[in-house]
Design a protein around this motif. Structure first.
Motif, PDB file in Angstrom:
ATOM      1  N   TYR A 138      42.313  42.562  51.013  1.00  0.00           N
ATOM      2  CA  TYR A 138      43.549  41.883  50.613  1.00  0.00           C
ATOM      3  C   TYR A 138      43.250  40.675  49.733  1.00  0.00           C
ATOM      4  CZ  TYR A 138      47.842  39.130  51.133  1.00  0.00           C
ATOM      5  OH  TYR A 138      48.969  38.391  50.893  1.00  0.00           O
ATOM      6  N   GLN A 139      42.204  39.908  50.105  1.00  0.00           N
ATOM      7  CA  GLN A 139      41.825  38.754  49.289  1.00  0.00           C
ATOM      8  C   GLN A 139      41.261  39.193  47.946  1.00  0.00           C
ATOM      9  OE1 GLN A 139      42.431  35.700  49.657  1.00  0.00           O
ATOM     10  NE2 GLN A 139      41.093  34.658  48.195  1.00  0.00           N
ATOM     11  N   VAL A 140      40.469  40.275  47.940  1.00  0.00           N
ATOM     12  CA  VAL A 140      39.963  40.823  46.679  1.00  0.00           C
ATOM     13  C   VAL A 140      41.131  41.153  45.756  1.00  0.00           C
ATOM     14  CG1 VAL A 140      38.683  42.712  45.594  1.00  0.00           C
ATOM     15  CG2 VAL A 140      37.912  41.789  47.768  1.00  0.00           C
ATOM     16  N   ALA A 141      42.128  41.816  46.318  1.00  0.00           N
ATOM     17  CA  ALA A 141      43.276  42.239  45.517  1.00  0.00           C
ATOM     18  C   ALA A 141      44.080  41.050  45.017  1.00  0.00           C
ATOM     19  CB  ALA A 141      44.167  43.163  46.346  1.00  0.00           C
ATOM     20  N   THR A 142      44.225  40.018  45.863  1.00  0.00           N
ATOM     21  CA  THR A 142      44.982  38.834  45.447  1.00  0.00           C
ATOM     22  C   THR A 142      44.296  38.137  44.278  1.00  0.00           C
ATOM     23  OG1 THR A 142      45.846  38.503  47.683  1.00  0.00           O
ATOM     24  CG2 THR A 142      45.893  36.612  46.201  1.00  0.00           C
ATOM     25  N   VAL A 144      36.138  31.935  35.324  1.00  0.00           N
ATOM     26  CA  VAL A 144      35.982  31.562  36.737  1.00  0.00           C
ATOM     27  C   VAL A 144      36.663  32.581  37.638  1.00  0.00           C
ATOM     28  CG1 VAL A 144      36.631  29.858  38.490  1.00  0.00           C
ATOM     29  CG2 VAL A 144      35.709  29.098  36.293  1.00  0.00           C
ATOM     30  N   GLN A 145      37.877  32.997  37.263  1.00  0.00           N
ATOM     31  CA  GLN A 145      38.621  33.934  38.097  1.00  0.00           C
ATOM     32  C   GLN A 145      37.966  35.303  38.126  1.00  0.00           C
ATOM     33  OE1 GLN A 145      41.180  32.298  39.553  1.00  0.00           O
ATOM     34  NE2 GLN A 145      41.258  33.992  40.995  1.00  0.00           N
ATOM     35  N   PHE A 146      37.403  35.724  37.002  1.00  0.00           N
ATOM     36  CA  PHE A 146      36.700  37.005  36.966  1.00  0.00           C
ATOM     37  C   PHE A 146      35.495  36.980  37.901  1.00  0.00           C
ATOM     38  CE2 PHE A 146      33.318  39.682  35.112  1.00  0.00           C
ATOM     39  CZ  PHE A 146      33.931  40.919  35.243  1.00  0.00           C
ATOM     40  N   CYS A 147      34.735  35.898  37.865  1.00  0.00           N
ATOM     41  CA  CYS A 147      33.588  35.769  38.758  1.00  0.00           C
ATOM     42  C   CYS A 147      34.032  35.704  40.216  1.00  0.00           C
ATOM     43  CB  CYS A 147      32.766  34.540  38.395  1.00  0.00           C
ATOM     44  SG  CYS A 147      31.942  34.650  36.785  1.00  0.00           S
ATOM     45  N   ALA A 148      35.201  35.097  40.461  1.00  0.00           N
ATOM     46  CA  ALA A 148      35.736  35.032  41.820  1.00  0.00           C
ATOM     47  C   ALA A 148      36.064  36.423  42.352  1.00  0.00           C
ATOM     48  CB  ALA A 148      36.972  34.145  41.857  1.00  0.00           C
ATOM     49  N   VAL A 149      36.567  37.285  41.463  1.00  0.00           N
ATOM     50  CA  VAL A 149      36.826  38.673  41.866  1.00  0.00           C
ATOM     51  C   VAL A 149      35.524  39.342  42.306  1.00  0.00           C
ATOM     52  CG1 VAL A 149      37.589  40.935  41.081  1.00  0.00           C
ATOM     53  CG2 VAL A 149      38.857  38.906  40.386  1.00  0.00           C
ATOM     54  N   LEU A 150      34.463  39.157  41.520  1.00  0.00           N
ATOM     55  CA  LEU A 150      33.170  39.761  41.857  1.00  0.00           C
ATOM     56  C   LEU A 150      32.650  39.220  43.190  1.00  0.00           C
ATOM     57  CD1 LEU A 150      31.366  39.725  38.376  1.00  0.00           C
ATOM     58  CD2 LEU A 150      32.706  41.562  39.431  1.00  0.00           C
ATOM     59  N   ALA A 151      32.812  37.902  43.413  1.00  0.00           N
ATOM     60  CA  ALA A 151      32.355  37.302  44.669  1.00  0.00           C
ATOM     61  C   ALA A 151      33.128  37.851  45.859  1.00  0.00           C
ATOM     62  CB  ALA A 151      32.488  35.783  44.603  1.00  0.00           C
ATOM     63  N   THR A 152      34.418  38.054  45.667  1.00  0.00           N
ATOM     64  CA  THR A 152      35.242  38.574  46.762  1.00  0.00           C
ATOM     65  C   THR A 152      34.887  40.021  47.072  1.00  0.00           C
ATOM     66  OG1 THR A 152      37.000  37.182  45.860  1.00  0.00           O
ATOM     67  CG2 THR A 152      37.591  38.641  47.653  1.00  0.00           C
ATOM     68  N   ILE A 153      34.609  40.794  46.033  1.00  0.00           N
ATOM     69  CA  ILE A 153      34.161  42.172  46.246  1.00  0.00           C
ATOM     70  C   ILE A 153      32.841  42.184  47.005  1.00  0.00           C
ATOM     71  CG2 ILE A 153      33.336  44.258  45.081  1.00  0.00           C
ATOM     72  CD1 ILE A 153      35.372  43.658  42.855  1.00  0.00           C
ATOM     73  N   ALA A 172      32.597  30.669  46.032  1.00  0.00           N
ATOM     74  CA  ALA A 172      32.265  30.483  47.444  1.00  0.00           C
ATOM     75  C   ALA A 172      33.505  30.578  48.321  1.00  0.00           C
ATOM     76  CB  ALA A 172      31.578  29.130  47.640  1.00  0.00           C
ATOM     77  N   PHE A 173      34.622  30.009  47.844  1.00  0.00           N
ATOM     78  CA  PHE A 173      35.849  30.108  48.631  1.00  0.00           C
ATOM     79  C   PHE A 173      36.309  31.560  48.740  1.00  0.00           C
ATOM     80  CE2 PHE A 173      40.409  30.582  48.964  1.00  0.00           C
ATOM     81  CZ  PHE A 173      40.691  29.835  50.097  1.00  0.00           C
ATOM     82  N   ASN A 174      36.420  32.233  47.600  1.00  0.00           N
ATOM     83  CA  ASN A 174      36.971  33.589  47.606  1.00  0.00           C
ATOM     84  C   ASN A 174      36.045  34.603  48.264  1.00  0.00           C
ATOM     85  OD1 ASN A 174      39.644  33.614  46.040  1.00  0.00           O
ATOM     86  ND2 ASN A 174      38.335  32.390  44.728  1.00  0.00           N
ATOM     87  N   GLY A 175      34.737  34.361  48.192  1.00  0.00           N
ATOM     88  CA  GLY A 175      33.804  35.266  48.853  1.00  0.00           C
ATOM     89  C   GLY A 175      33.562  34.923  50.308  1.00  0.00           C
ATOM     90  N   PHE A 216      35.528  31.795  52.729  1.00  0.00           N
ATOM     91  CA  PHE A 216      36.715  31.344  53.446  1.00  0.00           C
ATOM     92  C   PHE A 216      37.933  32.207  53.121  1.00  0.00           C
ATOM     93  CE2 PHE A 216      37.572  26.961  55.418  1.00  0.00           C
ATOM     94  CZ  PHE A 216      38.468  27.500  56.316  1.00  0.00           C
ATOM     95  N   GLY A 217      38.165  32.423  51.826  1.00  0.00           N
ATOM     96  CA  GLY A 217      39.365  33.145  51.407  1.00  0.00           C
ATOM     97  C   GLY A 217      39.454  34.547  51.962  1.00  0.00           C
ATOM     98  N   SER A 218      38.298  35.189  52.150  1.00  0.00           N
ATOM     99  CA  SER A 218      38.292  36.552  52.689  1.00  0.00           C
ATOM    100  C   SER A 218      38.441  36.569  54.203  1.00  0.00           C
ATOM    101  CB  SER A 218      36.988  37.260  52.293  1.00  0.00           C
ATOM    102  OG  SER A 218      36.866  37.371  50.899  1.00  0.00           O
ATOM    103  N   VAL A 219      37.709  35.672  54.876  1.00  0.00           N
ATOM    104  CA  VAL A 219      37.611  35.754  56.337  1.00  0.00           C
ATOM    105  C   VAL A 219      38.809  35.133  57.042  1.00  0.00           C
ATOM    106  CG1 VAL A 219      36.143  35.169  58.321  1.00  0.00           C
ATOM    107  CG2 VAL A 219      35.109  35.792  56.152  1.00  0.00           C
TER     108      VAL A 219
END
Length: 457
Positions: free
Chosen positions: A148-152, A297-306, A363-366, A368-371
Motif C-alpha cells: 500500500y505504501q509502495v503504491a501511494t 527524490v520521489q522516484f528513488c523513494a518508490v525504489l526504496a519502498t519496493i 529511509a522513511f518510505n522504505g 517507517f512509511g511501510s511498517v
C-alpha cells in the motif's frame, strides 16, 4: 506453547490473496495521485476561476480538513458494512469525485467535491491496509500491507509525471479526472473479491469464512485458524474508543498513537509539501530544478519502498523500522549542519543537502512509511482492529497538521538548521521508543499477535 494457525515461511500466495494485495495497492495509487495532482492543476484553476491567494489555498487545504472526520468514521463503516463493501464504496467514491472535479463549473463545486475527496482519503487510509491484513496469509502479510505504501509513493510519482506532461496548457480537468481510471479498475476487482474471514466470523457467517480461508490461505491449518478467530471473537465484546484504553489493550493503543505521531512529527511531509522551497534554500535556483529534483527524490523513494517488501517479512518489522529511523536521523542531521554552516549556496553544500533529502525520504518510505500500516493493522483484536487503525491515522493527521502549519513559520523565525535539528531529535526519540516498545510480529497470526500485546503489557 500452543500451536498457531499460520507459521509457514514459504509457499506461494493464492490468486485471491494476490488480488486483494493488488486492490489495496491500487487504492494507494489513487490516494497518492489525488494528493499530488492539485499541485499541477492549481495554477490553471486560479487562472480560470480568478481565485485570490486565500481561495487558491482553500482548494488545496480543504482535503486536509476532511481527512480527520473520514478517518474517524472509517472504523464504524468497516464494522457495519464489512471490509469489502467499505472498499467498494471507497473505489466508487474516488471514481465519482474524480469525474466531478473534472467537470466542476466553479470553485464552489470544486471545493465541495474536494471536501468529499478528503473524507474518502481518510476512510481509505484506514480501510485498505485493514482489508489486506485480514485476508493475507501471515507469512506474506507484511509485504502485502507494505505494498500500500509502495503504491501511494508510486501514485505521487505518477502525479509528477502527469503534471509535467500536461503543464503545457490549461489541462487541469484532465489532471484531476484521470484518477477515475484506476478507481474504476479497482472497483471491478473488488466486486469479485471475498469479504474478510475475520469480519465474517465476527458476524456469524462461519461457513463463508471457511470458504474464504480455504481460497486465500490454503496452506494454513483451517480448523486451528477458525478456532483462534472464534475464540477471540467470543471473548471480546467492545467496539468503542473506551474499550481501547482498557488494561488489556492500553499498551497497543499507546503504541499505535505514538507510532502515528512519530510518523509525521519526524518531518516527512515537511519535505513532501515544501521540497521546492527547501531545494531553493539549498541553492538550486535554476529554472525547473525545484520541480525536477523532487521528482528524482520521489522516484528513488518508490525504489526504496519496493525494496522494503523483501525485508519486512524476512528481517522483521523491528529491524525495518529501526534502520529506517536511523537513516532518517542521519539525513535530518546532515541537513541541519548544511544549513547551519551556510552550505546551501550551490556547490558541494547544495548537493550534500540534496543527498540528505534523498536519504531521509527513502529511509522513511522504505522503513517507517511501510511498517506503520502493518503495525496498525496487527495490534488489535478483530472487534477493535478497524477503530484502532482509525485512531492511529487520526494521531498521524493531527501531527501532520502541526508540521504543515508550523514549518514555514519555524523556518523563517528560527532557521532551517533549527527545524532539521528538531526533526533529528524526533527521529532519535522515535528510534528509542521503537527499540523499547515495538514487538516483532513477522510471521505470526493476527490472533497470536493480539495475545502477545496482553502478555507483554
Amino acid at each position: 506453547m500452543m500451536a498457531h494457525a499460520s507459521r509457514a515461511t514459504g509457499g506461494r500466495a493464492s490468486p485471491e490473496s494476490v488480488l486483494v494485495a493488488f486492490a489495496g495497492g491500487a487504492i494507494g495509487i489513487i490516494f497518492g495521485y489525488d494528493l499530488g495532482s492539485v499541485a499541477g492543476a492549481l495554477p490553471s484553476i486560479v487562472r480560470e476561476f480568478g481565485l485570490s491567494e486565500l481561495e487558491a489555498g482553500w482548494v488545496n487545504g480543504v482535503i486536509v480538513s476532511s481527512q480527520i472526520p473520514g478517518a474517524l468514521a472509517a472504523g464504524k463503516l468497516n464494522d457495519t458494512l464489512g471490509r469489502r463493501w467499505t472498499m467498494i464504496a471507497i473505489a466508487a467514491s474516488y471514481a465519482v469525485v474524480a469525474l466531478l472535479q473534472a467537470i466542476s463549473p466553479n470553485v464552489v463545486m470544486l471545493d465541495v467535491v474536494r471536501l468529499v475527496l478528503g473524507a474518502t482519503i481518510g476512510v481509505s487510509m484506514v480501510s485498505a491496509p485493514l482489508f489486506v491484513a485480514e485476508i493475507s496469509p501471515a507469512r506474506l502479510r507484511g509485504r502485502f500491507v507494505a505494498l500500500y505504501q509502495v503504491a501511494t509513493v508510486g501514485g505521487i510519482f505518477i502525479t509528477y509525471l502527469v503534471n509535467y506532461f500536461l503543464s503545457f496548457g490549461d489541462h487541469w480537468r484532465i489532471m484531476l479526472g484521470l484518477a477515475a481510471i484506476p478507481a474504476i479498475i479497482v472497483l471491478g476487482c473488488l466486486m469479485v473479491l471475498p469479504e474478510s474471514p475475520r469480519w465474517l466470523i465476527l458476524n456469524g457467517h462461519l461457513d463463508e469464512a471457511k470458504r474464504v480461508l480455504t481460497r486465500t490461505d490454503p496452506e494454513a491449518d483451517l480448523e486451528l485458524q477458525i478456532a483462534e478467530i472464534e475464540r477471540e471473537a467470543c471473548i471480546e465484546t467492545g467496539r468503542g474508543l473506551a474499550d481501547m484504553v482498557r488494561p488489556a489493550y492500553r499498551r497497543a493503543t499507546v503504541f499505535v498513537v505514538c507510532l502515528g505521531v512519530f510518523a509525521q512529527i519526524t518531518g516527512i511531509n515537511a519535505i513532501t509539501y515544501y521540497s521546492p522551497i527547501i531545494f531553493t534554500e539549498l541553492g538550486f535556483r535554476a529554472p525547473g530544478q525545484s520541480l525536477a529534483l523532487p521528482s528524482i527524490v520521489q522516484f528513488c523513494a518508490v525504489l526504496a519502498t519496493i525494496a522494503s517488501l523483501s525485508i519486512v517479512d524476512r528481517l522483521g518489522r523491528r529491524i525495518t523500522l529501526l534502520s529506517g529511523l536511523a537513516f532518517m536521523a542521519a539525513g535530518a542531521l546532515v541537513l541541519s549542519l548544511v544549513f547551519g554552516l551556510g552550505g546551501g549556496s550551490r556547490g558541494a553544500g547544495s548537493w550534500t543537502g540534496f543527498a540528505a533529502v534523498l536519504v531521509f525520504t527513502c529511509a522513511f518510505n522504505g522503513g517507517f512509511g511501510s511498517v506503520v500500516w502493518v503495525y496498525s493493522s496487527e495490534a488489535f483484536p478483530v472487534r477493535l482492529r478497524a477503530i484502532g487503525a482509525s485512531v492511529m491515522l487520526v494521531s498521524a493527521l493531527l501531527a501532520n497538521l502541526v508540521v504543515a502549519d508550523a514549518f514555514l513559520w519555524a523556518a523563517s523565525a528560527l532557521g532551517m538548521a533549527f527545524v532539521f535539528a528538531f526533526f533529528t531529535a524526533m527521529a532519535l526519540v522515535a528510534l528509542t521508543f521503537i527499540a523499547l516498545r515495538a514487538p516483532e510480529t513477522s510471521g505470526r497470526s493476527l490472533e497470536e499477535i493480539r495475545t502477545s500485546w496482553q502478555v507483554n503489557g
